[in-house]
Enzyme design. Structure first.
Site, PDB file in Angstrom:
ATOM      1  N   ARG A  38      11.070  42.510  74.640  1.00  0.00           N
ATOM      2  CA  ARG A  38      11.708  41.886  73.469  1.00  0.00           C
ATOM      3  C   ARG A  38      11.173  40.458  73.312  1.00  0.00           C
ATOM      4  O   ARG A  38      11.078  39.702  74.278  1.00  0.00           O
ATOM      5  CB  ARG A  38      13.223  41.863  73.649  1.00  0.00           C
ATOM      6  CG  ARG A  38      13.991  41.330  72.445  1.00  0.00           C
ATOM      7  CD  ARG A  38      15.497  41.396  72.713  1.00  0.00           C
ATOM      8  NE  ARG A  38      15.920  42.761  72.950  1.00  0.00           N
ATOM      9  CZ  ARG A  38      16.968  43.098  73.711  1.00  0.00           C
ATOM     10  NH1 ARG A  38      17.662  42.151  74.339  1.00  0.00           N
ATOM     11  NH2 ARG A  38      17.289  44.360  73.871  1.00  0.00           N
ATOM     12  N   LYS A  71      25.072  36.949  79.561  1.00  0.00           N
ATOM     13  CA  LYS A  71      24.296  36.642  78.356  1.00  0.00           C
ATOM     14  C   LYS A  71      25.093  35.784  77.379  1.00  0.00           C
ATOM     15  O   LYS A  71      26.329  35.805  77.357  1.00  0.00           O
ATOM     16  CB  LYS A  71      23.854  37.932  77.666  1.00  0.00           C
ATOM     17  CG  LYS A  71      24.981  38.865  77.280  1.00  0.00           C
ATOM     18  CD  LYS A  71      24.398  40.191  76.807  1.00  0.00           C
ATOM     19  CE  LYS A  71      25.495  41.217  76.579  1.00  0.00           C
ATOM     20  NZ  LYS A  71      24.957  42.536  76.201  1.00  0.00           N
ATOM     21  N   ARG A  92      20.129  33.601  74.413  1.00  0.00           N
ATOM     22  CA  ARG A  92      19.106  34.538  73.948  1.00  0.00           C
ATOM     23  C   ARG A  92      18.611  34.155  72.554  1.00  0.00           C
ATOM     24  O   ARG A  92      18.926  33.094  72.034  1.00  0.00           O
ATOM     25  CB  ARG A  92      19.659  35.960  73.985  1.00  0.00           C
ATOM     26  CG  ARG A  92      20.019  36.412  75.404  1.00  0.00           C
ATOM     27  CD  ARG A  92      20.357  37.880  75.449  1.00  0.00           C
ATOM     28  NE  ARG A  92      20.627  38.354  76.793  1.00  0.00           N
ATOM     29  CZ  ARG A  92      20.844  39.638  77.095  1.00  0.00           C
ATOM     30  NH1 ARG A  92      20.803  40.559  76.134  1.00  0.00           N
ATOM     31  NH2 ARG A  92      21.091  40.008  78.340  1.00  0.00           N
ATOM     32  N   CYS A 146      21.642  51.635  67.391  1.00  0.00           N
ATOM     33  CA  CYS A 146      20.886  51.170  68.547  1.00  0.00           C
ATOM     34  C   CYS A 146      19.873  52.236  68.927  1.00  0.00           C
ATOM     35  O   CYS A 146      19.889  53.351  68.411  1.00  0.00           O
ATOM     36  CB  CYS A 146      21.822  50.868  69.708  1.00  0.00           C
ATOM     37  SG  CYS A 146      22.547  52.351  70.455  1.00  0.00           S
ATOM     38  N   CYS A 191      17.080  54.192  76.670  1.00  0.00           N
ATOM     39  CA  CYS A 191      18.102  53.298  77.197  1.00  0.00           C
ATOM     40  C   CYS A 191      18.840  53.954  78.346  1.00  0.00           C
ATOM     41  O   CYS A 191      19.419  55.043  78.195  1.00  0.00           O
ATOM     42  CB  CYS A 191      19.086  52.899  76.094  1.00  0.00           C
ATOM     43  SG  CYS A 191      20.402  51.812  76.703  1.00  0.00           S
ATOM     44  N   CYS A 212      26.527  53.808  73.502  1.00  0.00           N
ATOM     45  CA  CYS A 212      27.462  53.431  74.558  1.00  0.00           C
ATOM     46  C   CYS A 212      28.323  52.279  74.048  1.00  0.00           C
ATOM     47  O   CYS A 212      28.069  51.744  72.971  1.00  0.00           O
ATOM     48  CB  CYS A 212      26.712  53.042  75.835  1.00  0.00           C
ATOM     49  SG  CYS A 212      26.035  51.368  75.803  1.00  0.00           S
ATOM     50  N   LYS A 247      24.896  34.446  73.206  1.00  0.00           N
ATOM     51  CA  LYS A 247      24.237  34.691  71.921  1.00  0.00           C
ATOM     52  C   LYS A 247      24.706  33.694  70.871  1.00  0.00           C
ATOM     53  O   LYS A 247      25.913  33.479  70.708  1.00  0.00           O
ATOM     54  CB  LYS A 247      24.517  36.123  71.456  1.00  0.00           C
ATOM     55  CG  LYS A 247      23.976  37.175  72.425  1.00  0.00           C
ATOM     56  CD  LYS A 247      24.291  38.581  71.962  1.00  0.00           C
ATOM     57  CE  LYS A 247      23.705  39.613  72.916  1.00  0.00           C
ATOM     58  NZ  LYS A 247      23.986  41.002  72.475  1.00  0.00           N
ATOM     59  N   CYS A 278      25.436  47.216  70.973  1.00  0.00           N
ATOM     60  CA  CYS A 278      24.250  46.483  70.522  1.00  0.00           C
ATOM     61  C   CYS A 278      24.098  46.491  69.003  1.00  0.00           C
ATOM     62  O   CYS A 278      23.541  45.556  68.433  1.00  0.00           O
ATOM     63  CB  CYS A 278      22.996  47.054  71.179  1.00  0.00           C
ATOM     64  SG  CYS A 278      22.930  46.755  72.963  1.00  0.00           S
TER      65      CYS A 278
END
Length: 610
Positions: free
Chosen positions: A113, A246, A182, A467, A473, A512, A248, A516
């Site tokens: 990414r 993380k 990120r 996603c 994944c 899941c 964001k 995302c």
């Protein structure tokens, strides 16, 4: 927790924004919980904390692991560290069982990414990224929900070549994943040229300011090349342990909320004057989508509007918010480590007080604002500066040539060869051919038509996201990107029967509950529970400011259309003028309205049968 508290705006109806109700909060810590490995061990912290400390600023064993040609994998610990470099190790789950039967190693590869603050690239950069896709990554680029690109299927022996090619485009992948700030998203609405430039600049400045300073990325991926003068061997902002999880950050410009600002840890909402000039920023904190099935102490959360800051203070505020989370975040339980849980534990008032202490001034109260949706503006738009911009719908962001359909990879490559402006990625996985001079519009339009890049897509399809999920994944429990197109076809037929084919209804799917594609703020959200089984969520706000509610558990893929059909019929019959689907299912009593935080798990299920 109380429901979101509306902020009245002079330009339209009140906007639901998150508020803090009565709550017994923990006392905030007085100083940072760890400074070295011994303290981490004594505190009983998560394994990742020890791993970061021992990594020598994200180096670990990555350099040695790349030299082990007998395997396509890297070690488990390095698999955690490589995330900070913008990668995830994955394998093709479609052939996992077959390879296991033959006693072969899993078909390992890497997802890479990029870090592209604000999602803007030049035509020259586009061509380099296209070449990487055709050389190393299966002839496809993928525009992500984080307003950047990612590649899939890059094998270990090609990692350094791929990273060198990315570097040649003056781009990188550091901090695109991992326990750091990120990729920073920014508003893309092309009609607001002046505000977009300011939002993009803030996004880039935040990205640069909060970027890890380690030299590990260049040392490992670019054959030991170092920046002139050497690189810092300390992390002045992050320290050895970086963040608990993380982080964001997004920048929004009303009236469009295409960056889904309430779904992120930190956000800046532009406050515009009557001439569309940015006078400052409302600061939001504590949003996040991920949760774990069956664990009610994990939940999605929409961000709180914490206060207002002047333009010159925005960078200080961004760093202060992140460092408070660095020091206050949960380092013992990664499932409760995001900023949203820090706000829940200590309260917005205490958090704001600490931010103000660190920036040395008091934040003003939030200013009024209005969002009218979180989708993209498709088709041609002329900006305030006379430049033209074309937003293209790209199914699930997969930029490839579709047999019998749009030739996205070839067409956009051809456009990049003649384009004089730039390209913008949106938070909805779409692409804008931006800053086209008026005299060049016909040329671009001819190429768009030649490659079929605007072939018809329904209102529902244009309001969808998915996603990647299977087969790459490792967290996916069900299909998402590969399943959603078939479901959309079924639902389009259902909507058309009720005269709703032109209605914009946001629908998002994930394999899941990590969220995302931000399904918990979609009017219709599908979250994978198992093979061909999904939790169905309804009732989020069209502008992305309110969470949805669990409507049905474990719905079979074959039953989703029949489950939604009577709701579509009721919506067509009983909706009010201008009423969005998410608001209707709440007003009509089909599903409860979700407040914030833990309320997400309360009063679930259908309240009445359609």
């Amino acid at each position: 927790m109380d429901d979101h508290k509306p902020i009245d705006t002079p330009d339209g109806p009140a906007v639901d924004t998150p508020g803090i109700g009565a709550h017994r909060y923990e006392a905030p810590p007085t100083d940072r919980p760890i400074t070295d490995a011994e303290a981490a061990k004594a505190a009983g912290l998560a394994h990742n904390e020890h791993l970061k400390i021992a990594s020598r600023y994200l180096r670990g064993g990555l350099a040695d692991g790349l030299l082990k040609h007998a395997t396509g994998a890297i070690s488990e610990d390095d698999g955690q560290l490589v995330k900070f470099h913008g990668m995830y190790m994955q394998d093709d789950r479609d052939i996992r069982a077959e390879r296991t039967k033959k006693k072969l190693e899993k078909a390992f590869s890497f997802m890479i990414r990029l870090r592209i603050a604000g999602g803007v690239v030049t035509p020259k950069q586009w061509l380099i990224l296209d070449n990487i896709a055709t050389t190393y990554a299966g002839n496809a680029l993928r525009a992500t929900t984080r307003q950047t690109f990612q590649y899939h299927g890059v094998i270990k022996s090609n990692l350094k070549r791929t990273m060198a090619a990315i570097d040649s485009a003056l781009l990188d992948t550091i901090a695109a994943c991992g326990d750091v700030n990120r990729n920073v998203m920014a508003a893309t609405n092309p009609a607001q040229a002046g505000a977009h430039k300011i939002a993009l600049k803030l996004a880039k400045d935040i990205s640069d300011t909060l970027l890890p300073k380690t030299g590990a990325w260049r040392e490992i991926w670019l054959e030991g090349e170092r920046v002139v003068g050497g690189e810092d061997e300390v992390e002045p902002v992050y320290g050895k342990t970086y963040l608990p999880r993380k982080f964001k950050t997004v920048v929004a410009v009303p009236p469009s909320n295409e960056v889904d600002i309430f779904a992120h840890d930190l956000g800046f909402i532009a406050i515009l004057d009557k001439k569309n000039k940015v006078t400052g920023w409302n600061v939001t904190v504590g949003g996040g989508m991920g949760m774990t099935h069956g664990e009610t102490d994990t939940f999605p959360r929409t961000a709180d509007v914490m206060g207002f800051c002047k333009p010159e203070d925005a960078l200080k505020v961004a760093e202060a918010v992140m460092t408070v989370q660095r020091d206050w975040g949960n380092r013992k339980n990664r499932k409760n480590a995001r900023l949203k849980y820090t706000i829940e534990r200590f309260g917005l008032e205490a958090f704001r007080a600490e931010v103000e202490k660190r920036i040395g001034k008091t934040l003003a109260e939030p200013k009024p604002f209005t969002f009218d949706g979180n989708g993209d503006r498709y088709g041609w738009v002329e900006g305030e500066d006379g430049r033209h911009h074309l937003t293209l719908y790209v199914p699930s962001g997969r930029i490839k040539d579709i047999e019998g359909g749009p030739q996205f990879l070839s067409g956009l490559r051809r456009i990049a060869e003649v384009h004089e402006g730039d390209f913008r990625l949106t938070g909805n996985q779409n692409v804008i051919i931006a800053n086209v001079p008026a005299e060049k519009r016909d040329q671009i339009e001819a190429l768009v038509d030649e490659y079929g890049l605007t072939k018809g897509a329904s209102a529902l399809r244009r309001s969808s996201m998915a996603c990647v999920a299977l087969p790459t994944c490792g967290l996916a429990l069900a299909e998402s990107e590969r399943y959603l197109p078939d479901l959309l076809t079924e639902l389009e037929e259902s909507l058309a029967r009720h005269g709703l084919q032109d209605e914009e209804i946001t629908i998002r799917s994930t394999g899941c509950p990590n969220g995302c594609a931000r399904p918990f703020i979609a009017e219709i959200g599908l979250v994978g529970r198992g093979p061909e089984r999904y939790h169905l969520y309804l009732g989020a706000a069209f502008d992305g400011s309110r969470l949805s509610k669990l409507y049905r558990e474990d719905v079979l893929a074959s039953e989703i259309k029949d489950t939604l059909e009577p709701l579509f019929a009721a919506y067509a019959k009983d909706r009010k003028p201008g009423e969005h689907f998410g608001d209707f299912v709440i007003r009509a009593g089909f599903v409860a309205k979700t407040g914030n935080g833990p309320d997400f798990h309360q009063r679930t299920g259908p309240l009445r049968v359609a």
